[in-house]
Design a protein around this motif. Structure first.
Motif, PDB file in Angstrom:
ATOM      1  N   LYS A 170       5.280  30.527  88.800  1.00  0.00           N
ATOM      2  CA  LYS A 170       5.929  30.927  90.539  1.00  0.00           C
ATOM      3  C   LYS A 170       7.244  30.932  90.464  1.00  0.00           C
ATOM      4  N   ASN A 171       8.552  29.945  89.056  1.00  0.00           N
ATOM      5  CA  ASN A 171       9.387  30.033  89.738  1.00  0.00           C
ATOM      6  C   ASN A 171      10.093  31.463  88.680  1.00  0.00           C
ATOM      7  N   GLY A 172       9.318  32.283  87.847  1.00  0.00           N
ATOM      8  CA  GLY A 172      10.014  33.195  87.200  1.00  0.00           C
ATOM      9  C   GLY A 172      11.011  32.992  86.161  1.00  0.00           C
ATOM     10  N   ARG A 173      10.447  31.505  85.729  1.00  0.00           N
ATOM     11  CA  ARG A 173      10.260  31.536  84.042  1.00  0.00           C
ATOM     12  C   ARG A 173       9.887  31.258  83.376  1.00  0.00           C
ATOM     13  N   ALA A 174       8.676  32.580  83.500  1.00  0.00           N
ATOM     14  CA  ALA A 174       7.729  33.108  81.859  1.00  0.00           C
ATOM     15  C   ALA A 174       8.302  33.659  81.611  1.00  0.00           C
ATOM     16  N   ARG A 175       8.320  33.868  79.806  1.00  0.00           N
ATOM     17  CA  ARG A 175       8.597  34.840  79.014  1.00  0.00           C
ATOM     18  C   ARG A 175       7.162  36.059  79.217  1.00  0.00           C
ATOM     19  N   ALA A 176       6.378  35.792  79.063  1.00  0.00           N
ATOM     20  CA  ALA A 176       5.012  36.025  78.943  1.00  0.00           C
ATOM     21  C   ALA A 176       3.957  34.851  79.525  1.00  0.00           C
ATOM     22  N   ILE A 177       2.692  36.505  80.249  1.00  0.00           N
ATOM     23  CA  ILE A 177       1.367  35.446  80.778  1.00  0.00           C
ATOM     24  C   ILE A 177       0.568  36.326  79.397  1.00  0.00           C
ATOM     25  N   ARG A 178      -0.492  35.695  79.349  1.00  0.00           N
ATOM     26  CA  ARG A 178      -1.632  36.052  78.522  1.00  0.00           C
ATOM     27  C   ARG A 178      -3.115  36.329  79.457  1.00  0.00           C
ATOM     28  N   PHE A 179      -3.415  37.436  79.158  1.00  0.00           N
ATOM     29  CA  PHE A 179      -4.062  38.110  79.865  1.00  0.00           C
ATOM     30  C   PHE A 179      -5.879  37.390  80.408  1.00  0.00           C
ATOM     31  N   SER A 180      -5.839  36.592  79.651  1.00  0.00           N
ATOM     32  CA  SER A 180      -6.668  35.346  80.434  1.00  0.00           C
ATOM     33  C   SER A 180      -6.072  34.983  81.447  1.00  0.00           C
ATOM     34  N   THR A 181      -5.197  34.128  81.330  1.00  0.00           N
ATOM     35  CA  THR A 181      -3.924  33.631  83.121  1.00  0.00           C
ATOM     36  C   THR A 181      -4.908  34.890  83.893  1.00  0.00           C
ATOM     37  N   VAL A 183      14.153  32.516  58.225  1.00  0.00           N
ATOM     38  CA  VAL A 183      12.416  32.213  58.486  1.00  0.00           C
ATOM     39  C   VAL A 183      12.849  30.877  59.999  1.00  0.00           C
ATOM     40  N   PHE A 184      12.965  30.397  59.792  1.00  0.00           N
ATOM     41  CA  PHE A 184      13.525  29.192  61.015  1.00  0.00           C
ATOM     42  C   PHE A 184      14.406  30.193  62.192  1.00  0.00           C
ATOM     43  N   ALA A 185      15.476  30.652  62.209  1.00  0.00           N
ATOM     44  CA  ALA A 185      15.392  31.035  63.004  1.00  0.00           C
ATOM     45  C   ALA A 185      14.564  31.996  63.830  1.00  0.00           C
ATOM     46  N   TYR A 186      13.896  32.690  62.898  1.00  0.00           N
ATOM     47  CA  TYR A 186      12.825  33.396  63.848  1.00  0.00           C
ATOM     48  C   TYR A 186      11.703  32.925  64.357  1.00  0.00           C
ATOM     49  N   GLY A 187      11.460  31.443  63.522  1.00  0.00           N
ATOM     50  CA  GLY A 187      10.401  30.623  63.929  1.00  0.00           C
ATOM     51  C   GLY A 187      10.813  30.205  64.709  1.00  0.00           C
ATOM     52  N   THR A 188      12.287  30.162  65.465  1.00  0.00           N
ATOM     53  CA  THR A 188      12.693  29.092  67.303  1.00  0.00           C
ATOM     54  C   THR A 188      12.823  30.339  68.428  1.00  0.00           C
ATOM     55  N   GLN A 189      12.464  31.362  67.881  1.00  0.00           N
ATOM     56  CA  GLN A 189      12.440  32.519  68.669  1.00  0.00           C
ATOM     57  C   GLN A 189      10.862  32.466  69.212  1.00  0.00           C
ATOM     58  N   LEU A 190       9.915  32.790  68.214  1.00  0.00           N
ATOM     59  CA  LEU A 190       8.638  32.489  68.114  1.00  0.00           C
ATOM     60  C   LEU A 190       8.716  31.644  69.064  1.00  0.00           C
ATOM     61  N   ARG A 191       9.043  30.544  69.288  1.00  0.00           N
ATOM     62  CA  ARG A 191       8.229  28.449  69.576  1.00  0.00           C
ATOM     63  C   ARG A 191       8.642  28.863  71.243  1.00  0.00           C
ATOM     64  N   GLU A 192      10.246  29.749  71.216  1.00  0.00           N
ATOM     65  CA  GLU A 192      11.046  30.025  72.917  1.00  0.00           C
ATOM     66  C   GLU A 192       9.685  31.600  73.034  1.00  0.00           C
ATOM     67  N   ASP A 193       9.524  32.044  72.723  1.00  0.00           N
ATOM     68  CA  ASP A 193       8.235  32.880  73.190  1.00  0.00           C
ATOM     69  C   ASP A 193       7.349  31.994  74.095  1.00  0.00           C
ATOM     70  N   VAL A 194       6.989  31.404  72.443  1.00  0.00           N
ATOM     71  CA  VAL A 194       5.267  30.896  72.668  1.00  0.00           C
ATOM     72  C   VAL A 194       5.349  29.940  74.474  1.00  0.00           C
ATOM     73  N   GLU A 195       6.675  29.340  74.553  1.00  0.00           N
ATOM     74  CA  GLU A 195       6.842  27.961  75.256  1.00  0.00           C
ATOM     75  C   GLU A 195       6.664  28.482  76.684  1.00  0.00           C
ATOM     76  N   GLY A 196       7.614  30.012  76.644  1.00  0.00           N
ATOM     77  CA  GLY A 196       7.218  30.422  78.113  1.00  0.00           C
ATOM     78  C   GLY A 196       6.272  31.346  78.453  1.00  0.00           C
ATOM     79  N   THR A 197       5.062  31.454  77.458  1.00  0.00           N
ATOM     80  CA  THR A 197       4.142  31.679  77.303  1.00  0.00           C
ATOM     81  C   THR A 197       2.876  31.361  78.719  1.00  0.00           C
ATOM     82  N   VAL A 198       2.705  31.615  79.900  1.00  0.00           N
ATOM     83  CA  VAL A 198       1.505  30.725  80.332  1.00  0.00           C
ATOM     84  C   VAL A 198       0.026  31.416  80.298  1.00  0.00           C
TER      85      VAL A 198
END
Lengths: 71, 208
Positions: free
Chosen positions: A40-51, B193-208
């Motif tokens: 909602k706050n625009g801080r997401a980097r990606a959204i899953r298709f399932s979501t 490898v860990f620098a790449y893993g850090t980037q992947l983690r940031e991407d995952v954490e920002g994925t809803v």
């Protein structure tokens, strides 16, 4: 908006139009309130298709209603 | 960030790293105290006492006969015992231990930080990539530098020893610590490898 994108998320407006709270939506789409808040706050980097599918089904909307690209 | 209990292996490894770190520091303090005492007493240090054991190499020709089925490969290692060493001899031998000890403490200190992050369930942070790069630098640059310094110290000590009474002994020359340097290269690769893993983690954490 966070990160290097220009996608706007209109979840606030959609919830207001349907008189629904973020918490209610979270329960119905099975996503945590924290994650929905990030979206909602625009801080997401990606959204899953399932979501995206779950949100669109619950809010009865299209992805284009939820997301838009800003110039 | 931690969502699960760390494994017993990780907890044990971190415990061992802590023991090694503090043990190394304590030994360093002891070594410094030993040198100070050695200087004050004119050569009799805490660690070596009145008898200094100097590592040398022996000419196989002076080693005496071996059974026909055995032969020396190169010059075998021997220890030359120096009674009542001088302050200079004590200092030179003591100094050969400080470089490897410093590398050991630096390496273990970096691994401690790394291990702590793994135990906390948060290994993919920028700090670990930095730690691994530093470890790589310590091994690739530090190890050869210490070996170069120690070669000079060993040679100085050898030149200051009394005669071996006709027995042909020598001092070990410089050799590149290839194992440590290979470990340093591996650390640099892992850092990426860990620098790449850090980037992947940031991407995952920002994925809803």
């Amino acid at each position: 908006m966070a990160g290097d994108h220009r996608i706007a998320v209109h979840l606030d407006r959609l919830l207001a139009e349907r008189d629904m709270t973020l918490t209610e939506l979270a329960e119905r789409v099975d996503v945590t309130v924290v994650n929905l808040s990030i979206l909602k706050n625009g801080r997401a980097r990606a959204i899953r298709f399932s979501t995206l599918t779950a949100i669109c089904e619950v809010l009865d909307c299209q992805p284009g209603d939820l997301l838009s690209h800003t110039a | 960030m931690a969502t699960r209990r760390p494994s017993a292996a990780v907890i044990t490894a971190n415990g061992l790293l802590n023991v090694m770190f503090w043990g190394g520091l304590l030994f360093g303090v002891l070594a410094i105290a030993s040198v100070v005492v050695g200087v004050v007493t004119g050569g009799e240090s805490i660690l070596y006492g009145e008898r200094l054991g100097v590592p040398l190499e022996l000419n196989p020709a002076d080693a005496g006969p071996l059974p026909a089925s055995l032969s020396f490969s190169g010059w075998p290692d021997v220890t030359a015992w120096v009674e009542n060493p001088t302050t200079k001899q004590m200092l030179l031998l003591s100094a050969t231990g400080f470089g490897p000890l410093a590398l050991f403490i630096a390496g273990v200190w970096l691994l401690r930080g790394f291990g702590r992050s793994v135990e906390e369930g948060d290994p993919f942070g920028a700090a670990n990539a930095t730690r691994l790069r530093r470890l790589g630098f310590v091994l690739i640059a530090g190890a050869p530098l210490v070996e170069l310094l120690n070669t000079a110290l060993r040679t100085s000590l050898y030149n200051d020893l009394p005669s071996a009474g006709g027995v042909d002994v020598g001092v070990r020359g410089f050799s590149l610590p290839l194992g440590a340097m290979l470990g340093g290269l591996a650390a640099f690769i892992l850092a990426q490898v860990f620098a790449y893993g850090t980037q992947l983690r940031e991407d995952v954490e920002g994925t809803v």
